[in-house]
Each structure stands twice: as C-alpha cells, then as structure tokens.
Design a protein around this motif. Structure first.
Motif, PDB file in Angstrom:
ATOM      1  N   GLY A 193       0.817  -1.208   0.000  1.00 46.66           N
ATOM      2  CA  GLY A 193       0.000   0.000   0.000  1.00 46.66           C
ATOM      3  C   GLY A 193       0.851   1.259   0.000  1.00 46.66           C
ATOM      4  N   ASP A 194       1.943   1.235   0.766  1.00 48.49           N
ATOM      5  CA  ASP A 194       2.860   2.381   0.782  1.00 48.49           C
ATOM      6  C   ASP A 194       3.497   2.566  -0.591  1.00 48.49           C
ATOM      7  OD1 ASP A 194       2.576   3.048   3.561  1.00 48.49           O
ATOM      8  OD2 ASP A 194       3.797   1.288   4.035  1.00 48.49           O
ATOM      9  N   GLY A 195       3.822   1.446  -1.247  1.00 48.39           N
ATOM     10  CA  GLY A 195       4.378   1.534  -2.594  1.00 48.39           C
ATOM     11  C   GLY A 195       3.389   2.143  -3.571  1.00 48.39           C
ATOM     12  N   ALA A 196       2.111   1.783  -3.428  1.00 45.50           N
ATOM     13  CA  ALA A 196       1.075   2.334  -4.307  1.00 45.50           C
ATOM     14  C   ALA A 196       0.935   3.835  -4.096  1.00 45.50           C
ATOM     15  CB  ALA A 196      -0.252   1.625  -4.049  1.00 45.50           C
ATOM     16  N   VAL A 197       0.993   4.271  -2.840  1.00 48.25           N
ATOM     17  CA  VAL A 197       0.915   5.702  -2.546  1.00 48.25           C
ATOM     18  C   VAL A 197       2.102   6.431  -3.160  1.00 48.25           C
ATOM     19  CG1 VAL A 197       1.007   7.432  -0.706  1.00 48.25           C
ATOM     20  CG2 VAL A 197      -0.445   5.420  -0.448  1.00 48.25           C
ATOM     21  N   SER A 198       3.292   5.845  -3.022  1.00 51.55           N
ATOM     22  CA  SER A 198       4.498   6.446  -3.593  1.00 51.55           C
ATOM     23  C   SER A 198       4.387   6.541  -5.112  1.00 51.55           C
ATOM     24  CB  SER A 198       5.724   5.614  -3.211  1.00 51.55           C
ATOM     25  OG  SER A 198       6.898   6.138  -3.790  1.00 51.55           O
TER      26      SER A 198
END
Length: 227
Positions: A193-198
């Motif tokens: 999820g953090d990767g998607a936000v990034s």
C-alpha cells in the motif's frame, strides 16, 4: 520545532549546493550565487521546453544513452529530491529515521534511490520497445487544449513512427522505483500500500512537470526579454 526548522535549513543548503555543483561554480560567492543559480536553471528549463511536436525525430541508441546519462545529473530532479526529502522530514516520515542531518540524509538518499531505479528501468524498456518519453511542446492554442495535451503526455510515449501510445517504459519505471524502494524502507512504510501511494505521488509529480514544460515558455516570457 527547532529540529524542523533545522531540517528546512538543511533543505535550503542542499538546494544551494546542488546549484553550485551543477553550475561548476566552486567559489559560489554569496553576492552572486543566487543570480548565477537562476541563470543556470533558467537556461536548463528553457532548453528542456524548446522542442515542439514538429521537431520529433526518432532517437538512435547513442542518443538514448546520452539522454540517460544526462538524466542522472539533472539539476531539476536533485532539487525535487531535496524538496521532497524536506517535506518528509517536516512530516517525520518515516518516523524511524528521526530528525536532524542524519534523518534528512536518509530521506534524501531514499528519494534519489527511487529516482535512479525509475530512470534506469525506464531507459532499459525505452531502448527495448523504442519508446520516446521526451516532452514536445504541443504548439496548440488555448489553455484547455494545451492542458489536455500535457496530461496525456504524462502517460504517453512516441514510437519511431511518431505515433503516441501508453508508455510501458515510463509507467513500469515509476512503479519499479516506488515498489522496489520498499526493500530499504523501515517497517512503517514498507507495505504494498505504501508503494502504491508512492507511485501515485510520483505520477503526480510527472503530471506537474508536463504542465510546467507545456506552459513554461509563456511563464518565462517576461524574463526572456531580460536575457
């Protein structure tokens, strides 16, 4: 508050250092550095926005290699990295990296590491698929037609025939930088999820730069008369 103020100062110092290094100005005298920095950045951005759609010519592999090399020392992206690292420092993201010079250094290295992965992946796929992600000014008239062109350009690439298609190299490059960087992120920011936000943030920056490149010649009009 003191640590955050210090973080902002560190960001400003980083911006100044990048400008000095890129301009080859070893002395960087305080009385003239700001003017020289502006002149250098102005020249760089003006050149970046000079090409129009009618100027398109397919790239040779040698030209691709040269553009890739230049992209790794692109002063705009070093500035963007310094700014983004300053934002993360202010928001204390991720908290495990703390504040102060060490924390800012980790955040800056994180941003630039993502950038290096993104550019390298994009370069490799560009070469393989013969995609060209350079920005060419639309030559259109009117705010909305030009805005629409800029938005499309943020996800489209030209092929050797001059036609534009969804850019596999660019989208994969941004995704690689965003998700592979999770491997060195601390626990609070290493999820998918953090990767998607990034990835979303990176694409937002890309859209913003497309808009700037399209309208920058107009915005710099008053300054052009002075140079």
């Amino acid at each position: 508050m003191r640590n955050r103020t210090r973080s902002c100062l560190l960001a400003l110092v980083s911006l100044q250092a990048v400008f000095c290094q890129q301009a080859g100005n070893t002395a960087c005298a305080a009385s003239t550095s700001s003017e020289r920095d502006f002149d250098y950045l102005y020249s760089y951005l003006n050149m970046a926005c000079a090409k129009k759609t009618t100027d398109f010519q397919p790239l040779t592999q040698k030209e691709r290699n040269q553009l890739y090399g230049k992209s790794l020392v692109n002063p705009v992206w070093y500035l963007k990295g310094a700014f983004s690292a300053g934002q993360n420092q202010w928001k204390d993201k991720p908290p495990e990296w703390e504040q102060g010079a060490s924390g800012y250094g980790k955040r800056y290295a994180d941003i630039m590491g993502q950038y290096a992965i993104q550019k390298t992946t994009t370069f490799g796929l560009e070469s393989l698929l013969h995609e060209d992600n350079r920005y060419f000014n639309s030559g259109k008239k009117g705010f909305w037609p030009r805005t629409g062109y800029a938005l499309k350009s943020s996800i489209l690439a030209r092929h050797d025939n001059g036609k534009r298609y969804p850019s596999v190299s660019l989208l994969t490059g941004y995704a690689s930088g965003s998700f592979l960087s999770r491997s060195w992120q601390p626990a609070s920011s290493n999820t998918a999820g953090d990767g998607a936000v990034s990835f979303g943030i990176s694409m937002g920056w890309n859209i913003g730069f497309s808009m700037v490149k399209e309208f920058l010649p107009d915005m710099l009009g008053p300054f052009t008369k002075k140079h």
